[in-house]
Scaffold this active site. Structure first.
Site, PDB file in Angstrom:
ATOM      1  N   GLY A  41       0.307  -1.445  -0.129  1.00 31.97           N
ATOM      2  CA  GLY A  41       0.306  -0.213  -0.125  1.00 31.97           C
ATOM      3  C   GLY A  41       0.331   1.545  -0.116  1.00 31.97           C
ATOM      4  O   GLY A  41       1.721   1.357   0.386  1.00 31.97           O
TER       5      GLY A  41
ATOM      6  N   PRO B 134       2.473   4.834   1.101  1.00 30.65           N
ATOM      7  CA  PRO B 134       3.080   4.874   2.247  1.00 30.65           C
ATOM      8  C   PRO B 134       1.908   5.664   3.255  1.00 30.65           C
ATOM      9  O   PRO B 134       1.002   6.321   2.562  1.00 30.65           O
ATOM     10  CB  PRO B 134       4.045   6.203   2.089  1.00 30.65           C
ATOM     11  CG  PRO B 134       4.578   5.511   0.675  1.00 30.65           C
ATOM     12  CD  PRO B 134       3.220   5.595  -0.131  1.00 30.65           C
TER      13      PRO B 134
ATOM     14  N   GLY C  84      -0.484   2.814   7.696  1.00 33.81           N
ATOM     15  CA  GLY C  84      -1.002   1.482   8.645  1.00 33.81           C
ATOM     16  C   GLY C  84      -0.531   0.314   8.525  1.00 33.81           C
ATOM     17  O   GLY C  84      -0.844  -0.255   8.544  1.00 33.81           O
TER      18      GLY C  84
ATOM     19  N   GLU D 241      -2.075  33.322 -11.538  1.00 30.89           N
ATOM     20  CA  GLU D 241      -3.096  32.056 -10.855  1.00 30.89           C
ATOM     21  C   GLU D 241      -4.636  32.135 -10.531  1.00 30.89           C
ATOM     22  O   GLU D 241      -5.635  31.221 -11.022  1.00 30.89           O
ATOM     23  CB  GLU D 241      -3.161  32.201  -9.580  1.00 30.89           C
ATOM     24  CG  GLU D 241      -1.617  31.738  -8.905  1.00 30.89           C
ATOM     25  CD  GLU D 241      -1.008  29.990  -8.933  1.00 30.89           C
ATOM     26  OE1 GLU D 241      -2.179  29.258  -9.319  1.00 30.89           O
ATOM     27  OE2 GLU D 241      -0.285  30.174  -8.848  1.00 30.89           O
TER      28      GLU D 241
ATOM     29  N   HIS E 206      -5.424  29.539 -14.055  1.00 24.51           N
ATOM     30  CA  HIS E 206      -6.095  28.360 -13.225  1.00 24.51           C
ATOM     31  C   HIS E 206      -7.071  28.578 -12.867  1.00 24.51           C
ATOM     32  O   HIS E 206      -7.915  27.739 -13.137  1.00 24.51           O
ATOM     33  CB  HIS E 206      -4.842  28.335 -12.244  1.00 24.51           C
ATOM     34  CG  HIS E 206      -3.785  27.690 -12.862  1.00 24.51           C
ATOM     35  ND1 HIS E 206      -3.250  26.821 -14.109  1.00 24.51           N
ATOM     36  CD2 HIS E 206      -2.090  27.669 -12.122  1.00 24.51           C
ATOM     37  CE1 HIS E 206      -1.730  27.180 -13.810  1.00 24.51           C
ATOM     38  NE2 HIS E 206      -1.099  27.273 -13.195  1.00 24.51           N
TER      39      HIS E 206
ATOM     40  N   ASP F 161       4.631  23.969 -14.251  1.00 20.12           N
ATOM     41  CA  ASP F 161       3.175  23.719 -14.972  1.00 20.12           C
ATOM     42  C   ASP F 161       3.655  22.414 -16.059  1.00 20.12           C
ATOM     43  O   ASP F 161       2.621  21.762 -16.997  1.00 20.12           O
ATOM     44  CB  ASP F 161       2.387  24.902 -15.088  1.00 20.12           C
ATOM     45  CG  ASP F 161       1.768  25.498 -14.109  1.00 20.12           C
ATOM     46  OD1 ASP F 161       2.064  24.981 -12.994  1.00 20.12           O
ATOM     47  OD2 ASP F 161       1.034  26.424 -14.047  1.00 20.12           O
TER      48      ASP F 161
END
Length: 619
Positions: free
Chosen positions: A216, A218, A221, A438, A441, A513
């Site tokens: 799984g 990181p 668990g 920004e 975006h 980007d």
């Protein structure tokens, strides 16, 4: 009369002898070093007689046949390129009476000292004494170093070191603490039954899996589940990181593996847990080390030990990895790690359960709703959620509050997603360009139908970035349709398009980007068959996170002609994404201007503010 046996006289430790001699030698030589005479030039006897007649000598000391004198004033000697105030002269065996008479006539002070020949043995001893002391100290340090290595847990004393290193543990962790992993707990439940009562399985000829591989991402668990398994079964637990097997000396890893399995068998029922198995379990024969390096010897010993389990050995080997694709196939065959348990990132229900576990001892305010917190943290692992709780508690303590409020969770989430806010003075023109970038975006993400909902846009520096536009999906995604990926490309490239449209040029702010968009477009073409020119063919160059040996041994699965087709298809995807972003920016130019002005003024905009600006045009 005493009945006790007389105690033998204790020997003075060698280190005390060494240090005593060293101090004595230092005390003897320090005065000599402090009173060291100034340098002297050796004069021929004839030149000394000439200087004596000229009255250039101020004092003389006679040591046997050697005469040590001083000039009245320092004299320059061109051959040595320096001045001397002192000289040495060797006297002949005859005619010294005339020299003495001449010295007395000129009233030159004369001092007679013991000659070197009278104490030659003392001089020789003192000249060799430092070397003798140096050899004694070197011998003592060598013995002490070897003793530390071989007798006190050093690299030469493997058995004694391993006996203490593989200390048995008795975890008290239970499955209740492993929240959000219902399926994984269900898969290992029968191992608990086997370890509690192995005879019940042996009576019917059943054998438990020898190895269980926990896989799984990181933070999901894996280690916690291994400890909970041992805690539920009440058996001995031997945790070990795979990297701890490897040592600088060849054969140490294999020796440690043998010792670990030996101890576990002697104390069965027990669980051996090897964390980060990919450190030693990678595919063999792919690197510079050939087939005989230390890592491969360790792996071979693990395989041999797992084959050597007897039917009555109640020992289960658990291993954890987040790179199962790089493991050696021999590890995965039946009889070894033949049972694979996958621990995924938790869904919303699982995140709620994890938050409840970690918030048990945290005083929460009435405005905190863990369901809302879980809904706003898609993609968070169990470790991320634990960190979220801790960061929220730290924020509350920083504000000197007794309870953790909903605002603390919002600040903690922003810190995890965007990075810690940092103070940085940005020039006005650069701040304006950043707001344009920004806002581009944000605008494209707002109007494209297949993108994730906007969460926040900011031009306040966080972490390593100067700003960012952040989106949060409404739910977990397990597959990504092509239209979603194409819209994602358009959002990635919208920042530089907005700069070009509003400012007339682009900047280096789009570096990441372009990098991310190119990687995504290449995956669409070479892995997922989303290009008509290339078709449904897997033409990827390498693993997403390759290690050196695997990458070097992996051949390219396409020709140079195919590589040109792939590059062309990638470029077409990126150009199409730029066109989509440019059309939206051109269509909604006025709204983009308003958004830029609002962002430049407020620096941070949340979803509600973005919606209000783009829907109603409010500024």
């Amino acid at each position: 009369m005493s009945n006790t046996d007389p105690q033998p006289p204790q020997k003075l430790p060698l280190n005390w002898v060494v240090w005593t001699l060293a101090v004595a030698l230092m005390l003897y030589y320090l005065p000599a070093m402090r009173d060291r005479p100034e340098p002297a030039i050796k004069l021929p006897y004839s030149e000394f007689r000439m200087l004596l007649r000229e009255g250039q000598i101020s004092s003389v000391t006679l040591r046997g046949s050697e005469l040590d004198g001083k000039f009245i004033t320092p004299r320059m000697f061109p051959e040595q390129r320096r001045q001397y105030s002192r000289f040495l002269t060797q006297l002949p065996d005859f005619g010294n009476e005339a020299i003495l008479a001449e010295l007395e006539e000129q009233n030159i002070p004369l001092e007679v000292k013991e000659g070197h020949d009278a104490s030659s043995s003392k001089v020789i001893l003192l000249s060799y004494l430092p070397w003798i002391m140096f050899m004694i100290i070197l011998f003592w340090l060598s013995r002490r170093t070897f003793r530390n290595f071989s007798g006190r847990g050093g690299a030469f004393d493997f058995d004694k070191r391993l006996e203490t290193q593989f200390e048995c543990q008795k975890p008290d962790t239970t499955f209740d603490e492993v929240a959000g992993q219902t399926n994984a707990k269900r898969e290992v439940q029968e191992l608990v039954e086997y370890l509690r009562d192995p005879d019940r399985f042996h009576r019917v000829g059943a054998l438990a899996p020898r190895g269980v591989l926990l896989m799984g991402p990181p933070g999901t668990g894996k280690t916690l589940l291994a400890r909970a398994l041992a805690g539920e079964a009440g058996v001995n637990f031997y945790p070990m990181s795979a990297s701890e097997f490897i040592e600088v000396f060849v054969g140490v890893g294999a020796s440690r593996v043998r010792q670990l399995f030996k101890i576990a068998k002697e104390n069965s029922p027990s669980i051996i847990f090897i964390d980060e198995l990919d450190s030693v379990g990678r595919t063999r024969g792919a690197g510079y080390g050939g087939g005989h390096d230390e890592r491969e010897q360790t792996l071979n010993q693990i395989l041999a030990e797992m084959d050597g389990f007897a039917g009555h050995d109640a020992v289960i080997v658990l291993a954890a990895t987040n790179r199962p694709d790089v493991l050696d196939p021999a590890l995965m065959r039946p009889g070894r790690f033949d049972r694979h348990v996958t621990l995924d990132l938790p869904d919303q229900e699982g995140r709620v359960a994890i938050l409840k576990v970690h918030a048990r001892h945290i005083p929460l305010a009435d405005d905190v709703n863990l369901n809302q917190v879980a809904a706003g943290t898609p993609g968070f692992s169990g470790a991320d959620l634990k960190n979220l709780i801790n960061e929220a508690a730290i924020q509350a303590a920083r504000e000197n509050r007794d309870h953790v409020h909903s605002l603390d969770f919002d600040i903690a989430r922003d810190k995890i997603i965007m990075g810690a806010e940092r103070t940085l003075i940005i020039p006005p023109d650069e701040k304006h360009r950043l707001a344009v970038h920004e806002s581009g975006h944000t605008l494209v993400a707002y109007y494209l139908p297949n993108t994730d909902p906007l969460y926040k846009v900011s031009i306040v520096p966080h972490g390593r970035s100067l700003g960012g536009t952040h989106q949060l999906p409404l739910q977990e995604r397990h597959t990504y349709p092509e239209e979603y990926l194409r819209d994602k490309l358009a959002v990635m490239l919208a920042g530089r398009i907005a700069e070009r449209e509003l400012l007339g040029s682009v900047s280096t702010g789009a570096d990441d980007d372009i990098h991310q968009a190119t990687g995504l477009a290449r995956a669409m073409v070479s892995r997922w068959g989303m290009s008509k020119e290339v078709g449904p063919v897997d033409l990827r160059d390498s693993e997403e996170h390759p290690f050196l040996g695997r990458e070097m041994a992996q051949p390219h699965h396409h020709s140079e002609f195919s590589a040109e087709i792939i590059d062309k298809a990638v470029r077409e995807l990126l150009v199409a994404a730029e066109t989509t972003a440019a059309d939206l920016i051109s269509t909604h130019r006025e709204k983009l201007d308003r958004l830029v002005a609002l962002l430049e003024r407020s620096e941070t905009l949340h979803k509600a503010q973005i919606d209000e600006c783009l829907q109603t045009g409010a500024s």
